[in-house]
Design an enzyme around this catalytic site. Structure first.
Site, mmCIF file in Angstrom:
data_model
loop_
_atom_site.group_PDB
_atom_site.id
_atom_site.type_symbol
_atom_site.label_atom_id
_atom_site.label_comp_id
_atom_site.label_asym_id
_atom_site.label_seq_id
_atom_site.Cartn_x
_atom_site.Cartn_y
_atom_site.Cartn_z
ATOM 1 N N CYS A 133 6.225 6.138 11.571
ATOM 2 C CA CYS A 133 5.970 4.765 11.159
ATOM 3 C C CYS A 133 6.286 3.907 12.375
ATOM 4 O O CYS A 133 7.095 4.305 13.207
ATOM 5 C CB CYS A 133 6.914 4.414 10.013
ATOM 6 S SG CYS A 133 6.679 2.747 9.375
ATOM 7 N N HIS A 134 5.655 2.707 12.479
ATOM 8 C CA HIS A 134 6.018 1.903 13.648
ATOM 9 C C HIS A 134 7.006 0.788 13.317
ATOM 10 O O HIS A 134 7.217 -0.112 14.120
ATOM 11 C CB HIS A 134 4.794 1.385 14.413
ATOM 12 C CG HIS A 134 3.641 1.001 13.553
ATOM 13 N ND1 HIS A 134 2.353 1.391 13.816
ATOM 14 C CD2 HIS A 134 3.591 0.293 12.415
ATOM 15 C CE1 HIS A 134 1.559 0.933 12.879
ATOM 16 N NE2 HIS A 134 2.279 0.265 12.027
ATOM 17 N N ASP B 272 9.782 -2.887 8.281
ATOM 18 C CA ASP B 272 9.326 -3.055 6.893
ATOM 19 C C ASP B 272 10.465 -3.071 5.878
ATOM 20 O O ASP B 272 10.247 -3.375 4.704
ATOM 21 C CB ASP B 272 8.325 -1.948 6.545
ATOM 22 C CG ASP B 272 7.105 -2.007 7.434
ATOM 23 O OD1 ASP B 272 6.516 -3.086 7.538
ATOM 24 O OD2 ASP B 272 6.759 -0.982 8.043
ATOM 25 N N ASP C 20 0.841 -1.206 0.000
ATOM 26 C CA ASP C 20 0.000 0.000 0.000
ATOM 27 C C ASP C 20 0.878 1.260 0.000
ATOM 28 O O ASP C 20 0.495 2.295 0.536
ATOM 29 C CB ASP C 20 -0.993 0.015 1.178
ATOM 30 C CG ASP C 20 -0.316 -0.076 2.539
ATOM 31 O OD1 ASP C 20 0.926 -0.198 2.589
ATOM 32 O OD2 ASP C 20 -1.037 -0.038 3.558
ATOM 33 N N HIS D 185 10.782 2.766 5.817
ATOM 34 C CA HIS D 185 10.742 1.403 5.276
ATOM 35 C C HIS D 185 12.103 0.984 4.713
ATOM 36 O O HIS D 185 12.168 0.073 3.884
ATOM 37 C CB HIS D 185 9.655 1.227 4.210
ATOM 38 C CG HIS D 185 8.269 1.258 4.767
ATOM 39 N ND1 HIS D 185 7.154 1.035 3.992
ATOM 40 C CD2 HIS D 185 7.808 1.478 6.016
ATOM 41 C CE1 HIS D 185 6.066 1.123 4.750
ATOM 42 N NE2 HIS D 185 6.445 1.404 5.982
ATOM 43 N N ASN E 105 0.780 6.563 4.046
ATOM 44 C CA ASN E 105 1.881 6.273 3.114
ATOM 45 C C ASN E 105 1.614 6.863 1.741
ATOM 46 O O ASN E 105 0.462 7.080 1.387
ATOM 47 C CB ASN E 105 2.034 4.746 2.994
ATOM 48 C CG ASN E 105 2.738 4.195 4.224
ATOM 49 O OD1 ASN E 105 3.655 4.810 4.733
ATOM 50 N ND2 ASN E 105 2.300 3.039 4.694
HETATM 51 P P1 NAD Z 1 -8.269 2.735 4.961
HETATM 52 O O1 NAD Z 1 -8.656 2.903 3.533
HETATM 53 O O2 NAD Z 1 -8.877 1.625 5.745
HETATM 54 O O3 NAD Z 1 -8.552 4.085 5.780
HETATM 55 C C1 NAD Z 1 -8.227 5.312 5.268
HETATM 56 C C2 NAD Z 1 -9.373 6.293 5.506
HETATM 57 O O4 NAD Z 1 -9.111 7.446 4.687
HETATM 58 C C3 NAD Z 1 -10.768 5.788 5.104
HETATM 59 O O5 NAD Z 1 -11.658 5.906 6.203
HETATM 60 C C4 NAD Z 1 -11.159 6.703 3.952
HETATM 61 O O6 NAD Z 1 -12.559 6.962 3.896
HETATM 62 C C5 NAD Z 1 -10.351 7.938 4.263
HETATM 63 N N1 NAD Z 1 -10.182 8.847 3.140
HETATM 64 C C6 NAD Z 1 -9.967 8.576 1.829
HETATM 65 N N2 NAD Z 1 -9.871 9.720 1.111
HETATM 66 C C7 NAD Z 1 -10.020 10.740 1.989
HETATM 67 C C8 NAD Z 1 -9.998 12.145 1.853
HETATM 68 N N3 NAD Z 1 -9.849 12.745 0.666
HETATM 69 N N4 NAD Z 1 -10.161 12.897 2.971
HETATM 70 C C9 NAD Z 1 -10.334 12.305 4.165
HETATM 71 N N5 NAD Z 1 -10.371 10.973 4.354
HETATM 72 C C10 NAD Z 1 -10.212 10.196 3.276
HETATM 73 O O7 NAD Z 1 -6.693 2.611 4.981
HETATM 74 P P2 NAD Z 1 -5.720 2.066 6.141
HETATM 75 O O8 NAD Z 1 -5.400 0.640 5.861
HETATM 76 O O9 NAD Z 1 -6.264 2.440 7.469
HETATM 77 O O10 NAD Z 1 -4.416 2.908 5.818
HETATM 78 C C11 NAD Z 1 -4.400 4.322 5.868
HETATM 79 C C12 NAD Z 1 -3.027 4.846 5.534
HETATM 80 O O11 NAD Z 1 -2.126 4.576 6.615
HETATM 81 C C13 NAD Z 1 -2.405 4.172 4.309
HETATM 82 O O12 NAD Z 1 -1.694 5.142 3.571
HETATM 83 C C14 NAD Z 1 -1.447 3.154 4.902
HETATM 84 O O13 NAD Z 1 -0.420 2.846 4.012
HETATM 85 C C15 NAD Z 1 -0.975 3.922 6.105
HETATM 86 N N6 NAD Z 1 -0.348 3.147 7.184
HETATM 87 C C16 NAD Z 1 0.683 3.744 7.829
HETATM 88 C C17 NAD Z 1 1.316 3.109 8.856
HETATM 89 C C18 NAD Z 1 2.455 3.823 9.565
HETATM 90 O O14 NAD Z 1 2.999 3.309 10.536
HETATM 91 N N7 NAD Z 1 2.863 5.009 9.120
HETATM 92 C C19 NAD Z 1 0.897 1.836 9.264
HETATM 93 C C20 NAD Z 1 -0.196 1.244 8.617
HETATM 94 C C21 NAD Z 1 -0.824 1.927 7.573
#
Ligand code: NAD
Length: 474
Positions: A173-174, A257, A117, A202, A152
């Site tokens: 990030c975790h 990662d 992703d 990552h 991400n």
């Molecule tokens: P998800 O699709 O389940 O949730 C994302 C949310 O964003 C949804 O509720 C969606 O409706 C919302 N969304 C989409 N477009 C939007 C907009 N324009 N404005 C506001 N909200 C909007 O996704 P997820 O699996 O929860 O992942 C979310 C992000 O977090 C991804 O980019 C993923 O890669 C990232 N992530 C980061 C880490 C980290 O440690 N940094 C860990 C896991 C996931």
């Protein structure tokens, strides 16, 4: 009292972790939290559970929901972005098109960027949203407001924003928790480990690893000689064959990662992935990613059900899941809920402790994504690196990276990864399609110019990519 905005707050597990952390830090009893998402059902579920948690924890946090980004960010001191434009459906649609044109796991799966992703080539809408959020923080946020980037691609996003928008910003990030897992598995007590990681998001490497002041790599080497690791689930790769093979090549251990983000040697096809990552083929194989997505889907459904159940049974106690565990299949996120309702422990996400350090001047150590500015030798100053840093109300203070990253990590891992970030970022900013094509011409799966033209055309012709198409082609 100050205002926080969570953009993408419908990502309920993430939001509940953040909210539960706010409820557990006593100084934060009356923070105002704007939950923003474009999906009203998911937003409403988060809102119901957040209020319930707040009430049971005895906090006085104030929640508001909105589908309007500007309203959420207006006057906010901290904005946490976890939104994913297009969601997982978009990623899968684009991956399918890529596979049709001969790109196994899709065009965004690239050398040193295999995370499923973490799209950088076809993710125009996500990068566009990153910049939009950052510019709103600059224009409408409280003076000195912070953007905390969780969504991400954190590497591309942090670099892009910090180069182009004058705000306080940090990416989180975790992945670095891999070090805890590694230490515990090889029999070390974490409180006696002196560690450092450095690299890019990552792509972080264990440059310092001491146990009771002595070189802990010797303990790791001994463990490697005597053990073969079998993964218990697709993400269980910290001590997999691939991690050890990378360690042997680069001279330092890849953490979190980074193990997923290896070269093509480990990713040609499912068979190769299984050989290196074990029976599931790792998190980013067709098996591993399906497992992850099925889990995410089940968690989202369970959370929606739980929110409905709570809204219908006002005397239910979220903190006592024995009261509802038989009604809902909460097995799927039992560990999550246990942690969220544990009054003693924080969630492990760094965002709220970071806010605590800034607001309440509590000096704490974090692993942050910020511009390099000389911290890692051999990398440009304006590239976002992931490094340990100490944070207090005067800001982020990077640790000196010592000992240094190995020459191989810098030359053969970080620099090629950075080059890919540069191509994707410049393509996004300039709208020059030649840069996107260049990424694909350098891809070992590309056999012809027609393949490059074909796959990009088909992706750009998706209805949700109209803005991207205009940006690159018109
Ligand atoms: P998800 O699709 O389940 O949730 C994302 C949310 O964003 C949804 O509720 C969606 O409706 C919302 N969304 C989409 N477009 C939007 C907009 N324009 N404005 C506001 N909200 C909007 O996704 P997820 O699996 O929860 O992942 C979310 C992000 O977090 C991804 O980019 C993923 O890669 C990232 N992530 C980061 C880490 C980290 O440690 N940094 C860990 C896991 C996931």
């Amino acid at each position: 009292m100050f205002k926080v905005a969570i953009v993408g707050a419908g990502s309920a597990v993430f939001s509940l972790r953040i909210i539960s952390d706010f409820t557990k830090i006593t100084e934060f009893k009356d923070v105002e939290i704007y939950l923003m998402d474009i999906d009203e059902t998911r937003l409403n579920s988060t809102f119901i559970l957040a209020n319930k948690l707040n009430e049971e924890m005895g906090s006085k946090l104030k929640f508001k929901t909105t589908t309007n980004l500007e309203e959420a960010i207006d006057g906010a001191m901290f904005v946490i972005n976890t939104a994913m434009a297009g969601g997982h459906d978009y990623l899968e649609k684009v991956r399918k098109i890529g596979e049709k044109w001969g790109y196994y796991r899709g065009i965004d799966t690239q050398e040193f960027n295999m995370v499923s992703d973490y799209y950088t080539i076809s993710n125009f809408n996500q990068l566009d949203l990153f910049l939009k959020v950052a510019r709103l923080v600059e224009e409408k946020g409280e003076k000195g407001a912070w953007l905390l980037q969780a969504a991400n691609p954190v590497f591309e996003g942090t670099t892009l924003i910090l180069r182009n928008v004058s705000i306080n910003m940090v990416g989180f990030c975790h992945g670095h928790y891999g070090i805890h897992y590694l230490a515990e598995t090889i029999g070390l007590e974490m409180n006696k480990v002196d560690w450092q990681v450095a690299g890019v998001n990552h792509g972080i490497w264990l440059n310092r690893f001491l146990y009771n002041g002595k070189n802990a790599y010797e303990i790791l080497d001994e463990w490697i000689k005597n053990n073969v690791y079998e993964p218990r689930h697709p993400f269980d790769d910290q001590l997999s064959k691939v991690a050890i093979d990378m360690y042997k090549f680069y001279g330092q251990m890849p953490i979190g990662d980074t193990v997923r983000n290896s070269s093509w040697k480990y990713h040609y096809n499912l068979e190769t992935k299984k050989k290196w990552y074990g029976k599931f083929g790792g998190a980013d194989s067709e098996i591993g990613w399906k497992w992850y997505q099925d889990n995410l889907k089940a968690i989202t459904e369970t959370i929606n059900k739980l929110a409905y159940f709570v809204s219908q049974n006002s005397n239910i106690k979220l903190l006592d899941y024995n009261l509802y565990k038989d009604y809902l299949n909460i097995e799927i996120f039992k560990e999550e809920i246990e942690r969220i309702i544990d009054t003693e422990k924080l969630s492990g996400e760094q965002h709220v402790p970071f806010i605590d350090s800034i607001v309440n001047n509590k000096r704490q150590r974090f692993v942050v994504n910020i511009l390099n500015n000389g911290v890692i030798e051999g990398i440009d100053n304006d590239v976002a690196v992931e490094i340990p840093a100490w944070v207090d109300s005067s800001g982020i203070h990077s640790e000196e990276i010592t000992p240094k990253l190995s020459e191989r990590v810098i030359k053969y891992y970080l620099r090629p990864r950075i080059m890919r970030m540069e191509l994707a970022s410049e393509a996004f900013l300039s709208g020059d399609i030649k840069l996107l094509k260049e990424i694909l011409f350098r891809d070992p799966r590309t056999k012809s110019e027609e393949q490059v033209e074909g796959v990009l055309n088909e992706i750009m012709n998706l209805p949700e990519n109209e803005k991207m198409r205009k940006h690159y082609i018109l």
